[in-house]
Scaffold this active site. Structure first.
Site, PDB file in Angstrom:
ATOM      1  N   THR A 112      -4.505  37.009 -46.855  1.00  0.00           N
ATOM      2  CA  THR A 112      -5.064  36.636 -45.318  1.00  0.00           C
ATOM      3  C   THR A 112      -4.526  35.332 -44.823  1.00  0.00           C
ATOM      4  O   THR A 112      -4.633  34.216 -45.426  1.00  0.00           O
ATOM      5  CB  THR A 112      -6.707  36.850 -45.571  1.00  0.00           C
ATOM      6  OG1 THR A 112      -6.987  36.735 -44.060  1.00  0.00           O
ATOM      7  CG2 THR A 112      -7.288  35.822 -46.432  1.00  0.00           C
ATOM      8  N   HIS A 113      -4.051  35.518 -43.563  1.00  0.00           N
ATOM      9  CA  HIS A 113      -3.516  34.347 -42.953  1.00  0.00           C
ATOM     10  C   HIS A 113      -3.988  34.166 -41.516  1.00  0.00           C
ATOM     11  O   HIS A 113      -4.341  35.088 -40.914  1.00  0.00           O
ATOM     12  CB  HIS A 113      -1.980  34.274 -42.853  1.00  0.00           C
ATOM     13  CG  HIS A 113      -1.386  33.092 -42.124  1.00  0.00           C
ATOM     14  ND1 HIS A 113      -1.494  31.805 -42.569  1.00  0.00           N
ATOM     15  CD2 HIS A 113      -0.746  33.146 -40.904  1.00  0.00           C
ATOM     16  CE1 HIS A 113      -0.829  31.116 -41.766  1.00  0.00           C
ATOM     17  NE2 HIS A 113      -0.405  31.962 -40.708  1.00  0.00           N
ATOM     18  N   ASP A 145       5.152  38.930 -50.257  1.00  0.00           N
ATOM     19  CA  ASP A 145       6.530  39.045 -51.007  1.00  0.00           C
ATOM     20  C   ASP A 145       6.993  37.468 -51.115  1.00  0.00           C
ATOM     21  O   ASP A 145       6.087  36.536 -51.267  1.00  0.00           O
ATOM     22  CB  ASP A 145       7.600  39.675 -49.963  1.00  0.00           C
ATOM     23  CG  ASP A 145       7.729  38.839 -48.765  1.00  0.00           C
ATOM     24  OD1 ASP A 145       7.378  37.872 -48.603  1.00  0.00           O
ATOM     25  OD2 ASP A 145       8.329  39.589 -47.914  1.00  0.00           O
ATOM     26  N   GLY A 147       8.655  35.566 -49.628  1.00  0.00           N
ATOM     27  CA  GLY A 147       8.745  34.634 -48.532  1.00  0.00           C
ATOM     28  C   GLY A 147       7.332  33.900 -48.211  1.00  0.00           C
ATOM     29  O   GLY A 147       6.430  34.059 -48.687  1.00  0.00           O
ATOM     30  N   ASP A 149       4.591  34.016 -45.798  1.00  0.00           N
ATOM     31  CA  ASP A 149       3.822  34.810 -44.806  1.00  0.00           C
ATOM     32  C   ASP A 149       4.911  35.715 -44.160  1.00  0.00           C
ATOM     33  O   ASP A 149       4.595  35.913 -43.031  1.00  0.00           O
ATOM     34  CB  ASP A 149       3.259  33.691 -43.664  1.00  0.00           C
ATOM     35  CG  ASP A 149       2.539  32.855 -44.380  1.00  0.00           C
ATOM     36  OD1 ASP A 149       1.627  33.030 -45.293  1.00  0.00           O
ATOM     37  OD2 ASP A 149       1.949  31.691 -43.583  1.00  0.00           O
TER      38      ASP A 149
HETATM   39  C1  GRF Z   1      -8.536  31.027 -44.058  1.00  0.00           C
HETATM   40  O1  GRF Z   1      -8.677  31.047 -42.840  1.00  0.00           O
HETATM   41  C2  GRF Z   1      -6.958  31.355 -44.573  1.00  0.00           C
HETATM   42  O2  GRF Z   1      -6.495  32.436 -43.348  1.00  0.00           O
HETATM   43  C3  GRF Z   1      -6.534  30.073 -44.632  1.00  0.00           C
HETATM   44  O3  GRF Z   1      -7.393  29.447 -45.275  1.00  0.00           O
HETATM   45  C4  GRF Z   1      -8.899  29.786 -44.755  1.00  0.00           C
HETATM   46  C5  GRF Z   1      -9.488  29.909 -46.006  1.00  0.00           C
HETATM   47  O4  GRF Z   1     -10.730  29.857 -45.946  1.00  0.00           O
HETATM   48  N1  GRF Z   1      -5.218  30.317 -45.343  1.00  0.00           N
HETATM   49  P1  GRF Z   1     -11.983  30.152 -46.732  1.00  0.00           P
HETATM   50  O5  GRF Z   1     -11.615  29.168 -48.022  1.00  0.00           O
HETATM   51  O6  GRF Z   1     -11.712  31.572 -47.408  1.00  0.00           O
HETATM   52  O7  GRF Z   1     -13.384  29.797 -46.430  1.00  0.00           O
END
Ligand code: GRF
Length: 208
Positions: A112-113, A145, A147, A149
């Site tokens: 998740t990004h 993958d 890369g 993101d």
């Molecule tokens: C998330 O917003 C994620 O997209 C980013 O770091 C954050 C992690 O938050 N890479 P948490 O540790 O789950 O609260």
């Protein structure tokens, strides 16, 4: 307890609010999943404490404790494999996964990004979105993958960028939507499956 629950291995580097949201969802039998392992790449992660408090197996695996990054990657793959996961969830994990991990769980790692990919990959997504002046920001759940993101997108959610936003306020608004998306999409993947067609990925039951 239902023995058919799908097994989630979760990778964290920070506070672990995404992990906590998954753990909350797993409390409900209908969700059909359990978190079986949480791995961090550094000490002091809130996510590890949350998992330990719930009696979930945890591990801290720091790159610097291994002679080479490849060995860290191999050890990480073995640790995750030991939990026999149905899905590996990178939830705020601030390391690129290497070939051993990618080969061990082909097509079964999600990340998740906190930006609307392909805009603003990397670790400063919300700040870069704000600086660029976009009016809509959001979060992306995708298949990992090799890369940064770049994998196929499973789900995206949008939030408005407000005139008085700071990096912190925007990040928090994104994270609320991001957690909901993560829980919903992982649940749908584990209950009904997904498929990949080239660059595109589809949940078999997007309303699930
Ligand atoms: C998330 O917003 C994620 O997209 C980013 O770091 C954050 C992690 O938050 N890479 P948490 O540790 O789950 O609260």
């Amino acid at each position: 307890m239902n023995d058919d629950r799908r097994r989630l291995a979760v990778l964290v580097s920070g506070g672990g609010s995404n992990l906590a949201a998954l753990m909350d969802a797993c409390e409900s039998p209908e969700y059909g999943c359990e978190v079986v392992l949480v791995v961090a790449d550094r000490d002091g992660c809130g996510g590890i404490e949350t998992a330990q408090a719930a009696g979930i197996e945890t591990a801290v695996m720091r790159v610097r404790d291994f002679p080479h990054r490849d060995e860290w990657d191999t050890a990480l793959a073995e640790k995750i494999a030991g939990s026999a996961p149905d899905l590996v969830v990178s939830a705020g994990f601030l390391k690129m996964l290497g070939p051993s991990v990618l080969r061990s769980f082909p097509g079964k790692i999600v990340n998740t990004h906190n930006s609307l990919l392909p805009s603003f990959p990397g670790i400063h997504g919300p700040a870069e979105a704000l600086a660029y002046g976009v009016k809509i920001a959001g979060a992306t759940l995708f298949l990992v993958d090799e890369g940064m993101d770049t994998g196929q997108i499973l789900a995206q959610c949008a939030v408005d960028v407000r005139e008085d936003d700071t990096e912190e306020t925007l990040l928090e608004r994104i994270k609320v939507a991001e957690r909901e998306q993560l829980v919903r999409t992982v649940g749908a993947m584990m209950r009904d499956g997904w498929r990949v067609d080239g660059r595109r990925a589809f949940l078999k039951n997007p309303r699930g």
